[in-house]
Design a protein around this motif. Sequence first.
Motif, short mmCIF file in Angstrom:
data_model
loop_
_atom_site.label_atom_id
_atom_site.label_comp_id
_atom_site.label_asym_id
_atom_site.label_seq_id
_atom_site.Cartn_x
_atom_site.Cartn_y
_atom_site.Cartn_z
N LEU A 141 0.84 -1.19 0.00
CA LEU A 141 0.00 0.00 0.00
C LEU A 141 0.87 1.25 0.00
O LEU A 141 2.00 1.24 0.50
CB LEU A 141 -0.92 0.02 1.22
CG LEU A 141 -1.91 -1.15 1.32
CD1 LEU A 141 -2.82 -0.97 2.53
CD2 LEU A 141 -2.75 -1.26 0.06
N ASP A 142 0.33 2.32 -0.54
CA ASP A 142 1.02 3.62 -0.51
C ASP A 142 0.69 4.30 0.81
O ASP A 142 -0.47 4.60 1.07
CB ASP A 142 0.56 4.51 -1.66
CG ASP A 142 1.15 4.09 -3.00
OD1 ASP A 142 1.97 3.16 -3.00
OD2 ASP A 142 0.78 4.69 -4.02
N LEU A 143 1.71 4.56 1.60
CA LEU A 143 1.50 5.10 2.94
C LEU A 143 2.19 6.44 3.08
O LEU A 143 3.28 6.66 2.54
CB LEU A 143 2.06 4.15 4.00
CG LEU A 143 1.49 2.73 4.02
CD1 LEU A 143 2.20 1.91 5.09
CD2 LEU A 143 0.01 2.78 4.30
N GLY A 144 1.56 7.32 3.82
CA GLY A 144 2.19 8.56 4.26
C GLY A 144 1.94 8.69 5.74
O GLY A 144 0.81 8.47 6.20
N TYR A 145 2.96 8.99 6.52
CA TYR A 145 2.74 9.07 7.96
C TYR A 145 3.56 10.21 8.54
O TYR A 145 4.57 10.65 7.98
CB TYR A 145 3.10 7.76 8.67
CG TYR A 145 4.58 7.48 8.72
CD1 TYR A 145 5.34 7.89 9.82
CD2 TYR A 145 5.21 6.80 7.69
CE1 TYR A 145 6.71 7.63 9.86
CE2 TYR A 145 6.57 6.54 7.74
CZ TYR A 145 7.32 6.95 8.83
OH TYR A 145 8.66 6.72 8.87
N GLY A 146 3.09 10.71 9.67
CA GLY A 146 3.79 11.74 10.41
C GLY A 146 3.64 11.47 11.89
O GLY A 146 2.67 10.87 12.33
N VAL A 147 4.61 11.92 12.67
CA VAL A 147 4.57 11.80 14.13
C VAL A 147 4.84 13.20 14.67
O VAL A 147 5.92 13.75 14.46
CB VAL A 147 5.62 10.80 14.65
CG1 VAL A 147 5.52 10.69 16.16
CG2 VAL A 147 5.44 9.44 14.00
N ARG A 148 3.84 13.78 15.37
CA ARG A 148 3.96 15.17 15.80
C ARG A 148 3.27 15.41 17.13
O ARG A 148 2.41 14.62 17.54
CB ARG A 148 3.33 16.12 14.77
CG ARG A 148 3.95 16.13 13.42
CD ARG A 148 3.50 17.38 12.65
NE ARG A 148 3.80 17.23 11.24
CZ ARG A 148 2.91 17.23 10.28
NH1 ARG A 148 1.64 17.37 10.59
NH2 ARG A 148 3.27 17.11 9.03
N THR A 149 3.60 16.55 17.69
CA THR A 149 2.85 17.05 18.84
C THR A 149 1.84 18.07 18.34
O THR A 149 1.89 18.53 17.19
CB THR A 149 3.77 17.72 19.86
OG1 THR A 149 4.36 18.89 19.27
CG2 THR A 149 4.89 16.77 20.30
N VAL A 150 0.93 18.45 19.24
CA VAL A 150 -0.06 19.47 18.88
C VAL A 150 0.64 20.77 18.50
O VAL A 150 0.28 21.43 17.51
CB VAL A 150 -1.03 19.69 20.06
CG1 VAL A 150 -1.92 20.92 19.79
CG2 VAL A 150 -1.89 18.46 20.29
N ALA A 151 1.66 21.15 19.25
CA ALA A 151 2.39 22.39 18.96
C ALA A 151 3.08 22.30 17.60
O ALA A 151 3.15 23.30 16.86
CB ALA A 151 3.41 22.67 20.06
N ASP A 152 3.63 21.12 17.28
CA ASP A 152 4.26 20.94 15.96
C ASP A 152 3.25 21.21 14.85
O ASP A 152 3.55 21.89 13.85
CB ASP A 152 4.79 19.51 15.81
CG ASP A 152 5.96 19.22 16.72
OD1 ASP A 152 6.65 20.18 17.12
OD2 ASP A 152 6.19 18.03 17.02
N CYS A 153 2.06 20.69 15.01
CA CYS A 153 1.03 20.81 13.96
C CYS A 153 0.66 22.27 13.73
O CYS A 153 0.61 22.74 12.59
CB CYS A 153 -0.21 20.01 14.34
SG CYS A 153 0.02 18.23 14.26
N THR A 154 0.38 23.00 14.81
CA THR A 154 -0.03 24.39 14.64
C THR A 154 1.11 25.24 14.11
O THR A 154 0.90 26.14 13.28
CB THR A 154 -0.54 24.96 15.97
OG1 THR A 154 0.48 24.80 16.98
CG2 THR A 154 -1.81 24.24 16.41
N SER A 155 2.32 24.98 14.58
CA SER A 155 3.47 25.76 14.11
C SER A 155 3.71 25.53 12.62
O SER A 155 3.90 26.48 11.85
CB SER A 155 4.71 25.39 14.92
OG SER A 155 5.85 26.07 14.41
N LEU A 156 3.70 24.28 12.19
CA LEU A 156 3.93 23.98 10.78
C LEU A 156 2.79 24.49 9.90
O LEU A 156 3.01 24.98 8.79
CB LEU A 156 4.09 22.47 10.59
CG LEU A 156 5.43 21.87 11.01
CD1 LEU A 156 5.36 20.34 11.01
CD2 LEU A 156 6.54 22.34 10.07
N ALA A 157 1.56 24.40 10.39
CA ALA A 157 0.41 24.83 9.60
C ALA A 157 0.45 26.33 9.35
O ALA A 157 0.00 26.80 8.30
CB ALA A 157 -0.89 24.45 10.30
#
Length: 915
Positions: free
Chosen positions: A156-172
């Motif tokens: 299967l074609d997979l995409g994954y990430g491992v983050r914290t909540v702060a990581d998500c908002t900062s990157l977004a």
Amino acid sequence: MFRPTPLTVFTVAIPFCRGRQDRRGPQPCPGDSLADLNTTSLSLWGTAMQPDSHLPESAKRLKAARHSLWERARNGSVGGFAWEYTHMVDRYFEERILEAGPQRFTFTLIAVGGYGRGRLCPGSDIDVLLLFKRRIPQAAEAFVKTLLFPLWDLNLDLGYGVRTVADCTSLARKDFQVLASLLDARPLAGDAEVFQAFGTAFDKKVLNRKGTDFARNLAEHNQTRAHQYGDATGMLEPELKNGLGGLRDGQQVHWLTRFMAVMGAKPVFLPEELARMREDQAFLNRVRTALHLAAGRKNDQLFFDLQPPTARLMGFTAQDDSPEAKGRSVEFFLSRLHQAMTRIKAMRQAIFQEGFPLPLSNPPTLLASNLGVGPQGIYFKNHSAATPENILNAFLESARSGLPLTWGARRLIRQTPGRFAQKLIDRKTTLSTLIQLFMAPHAGPACDGLLETRLLPAIFPEFGDVEHLIQFNDYHVHPVGRHTLATIARLASFNNDTSDWTGAMAATIERPETLILAGFFHDLGKGESSHSLAGASIAREVLTRYEQHPTIIDDVVFLVEHHLLLPKTATRRDLSDERVISDVAGIIGTRNRLKMLHLLSVADSMATGPRAWNSWTQSLLSELYYKVRNLLEHGPLSHPREARRLVSAKNAIITAVADMDGDFVRNAIEAMPPRAFLALNTETLMKQMQQVLKLRDAVAEDRIRKPSKIAGKGVSIIEAALGKADGTYTLTIAALDSPGLFATIAGALALHGLNILAADIFTWKDGTAVDVFTVGEPPENLFPHEVWARVKRSIGYARVGKLDIESRLEDRRNSPLTMKRPGPRLRPIVTIDNSASDFYTVIEVAATDRTGFLFDMARTLANLSLSIHLAKITTIKGRAADIFHIRDTEGGKLTDSARLQAVHEALLLAAGPTS
């Protein structure tokens, strides 16, 4: 303590966007990545037969369920595929987490992108995010492997990430691709508090602050999409995901609608309008599912060869097995697809225009009453006071200003277009307003509105009858409706720009509205056996109802009936033949009609697509135009004049080559075919004589070195020069004539990747052949002089038996390095005409193109002892339409009925598909 939340499946009809390798390479776009997303792309097909003893039970169940789902879908059950496949993967993660046992950390596993929206197609990526509240524990890596390794084992074609909540908002906040991917986040399992913390932080720190910037970024990206993928709403090979009107447009509507809700802005769309768009997107998603299954791989462009199986999986089945019935089923399918895409694109345009409008620095002054204007577009001040005339004038103001009507204004029209059209039909003022609209500088947005609201088809049912008609070949880029409006837009641009030659010519037209009307009616007869005659009949009937001047009606009817005269003549007939020019001039009659017909032909060809209009086509059309104009200005030609031309041309040659051997010159002039003096100028004839002289010296030398039956046979002299059209070359090849020479040259050129555009054959009485080929530019990374040298060697080797061109061409066709030409499989058509020329039998062969097609046809004619004197080659993407002017061995036309039938059958067989 691990606290699992109930598994929840959210179905949201917006696709996820990830750049993947396709025919044009990886294409990243907003929503494509999680910034630190790791992706492994493996084949999706053929996993059912792999051993699964090492797989956990959850993966075994997923594998079996996928195999069952694929089999049912291939049998035509694609309706609930996306939901069912999403549910299978959801169930896998739920079971796999339970198999892994309790974890010593709290987390939430989140689905994002297309998986987050519950829209998994067979080739979709499965994108997940392992989310932690404050920090990522060391054990997270092992946990991710536990979850994902079995899926990798299933290819299967997979995409994954491992983050914290702060990581998500900062990157977004920094990366809009990350922001887009998180807009579709859906919790799968884990701690509910972690996902709640993410949602709160995302709304507060991202959605409340980045709406305008995000919209601006998407708008810039849409310009890139338009350039790279085109407008899918009117293309015959639409890109379902990235093309304008595709799945990504609907995705943007939902994203921006969510932003507007958070920002407290008034919604643009009614709930029922959003519901209709979800239905359209669900249809597109089913088409994408069927396309992946038909292709056996991930592919989002609906290529011609994949349209019949995709239509069949979608339930658009033919009534019988005839090619015509199968073609119609595909046409109905594409018509439905284009209508859905048109609605989706209109909503995407509206939400940008009205939800995130750009400042209007210089508002236009509107001449019509009850109309207002703002950054959102043109609107009705009082909806209840909007009359049919007021509505039509609103579109006219749109065409003048370039501003579209607002969504609310279009909604008013869209609800009951027939009610407004009833009072506009058959009114002279209606047609006058539409002509002004079509000729305005910004007619594009207005025409889009006329189509999207269905007002134009309601006013002209004749237009509505063919608007979505698909011409199932790859000659046209658009359906009839889009092609018609594109033609009109081209004609209007001629009137608005006098700096170009088309504008200068258009400025001299006596009644410009005649040309615009001809552009509107020229293809409304599509679907009939002779669409030109049918369109002319429709034009006369409609224009009479609208009380147009008889002179305008007659001119429009003439232009519609003969709108293919110039292109067909230029690409199929011998333009050095005086009878051809005289026949065309006799049909057209006046210079004004010639100019209008020429401009209509140019606009029609441009709107048809790049394969119908290029520098070579332009040069042929221009040559025909000037020859016909000259004839109309200076009177009819006559045989005495033709004789004088021959004498004059021969005398000019004698003068130009005074320094050459006199006996050779006299013998050469005597040996040259008379047609050479009419088709070629003095300079070209002089160069050919010099080339033949070189050939004789080379043949004499070769016969000394090889005193055998092949002596001189492999010798040729090739002279190359830039062609009369940009990007073309003229190759003049002199050699000793022999049966099959033309086929050998054509095969050698094809073997070296050269696109043949035309060929002129001049066979001298003394057995010398001078063949003139017009070819496109050599393949990339090759110098022209190197290619000409290779072609010369190949011709020589083939003529002495050292090279089997037929076998080499077959190897080239089957090579994986040869670019396949996607296109509909066309049944070969062979037409033999003895009335088109006084001296030759004219044969046309139309079929699906392939490498060496001209070689196959020429070899077949040679085997039938027929000599080719002129060839016109038309190759438009996947379709070939080659014209041959031939004579029999006695130098006359082919008249015997039995032999004509044999030629017809042999060419049909040769033009059919190769193995």
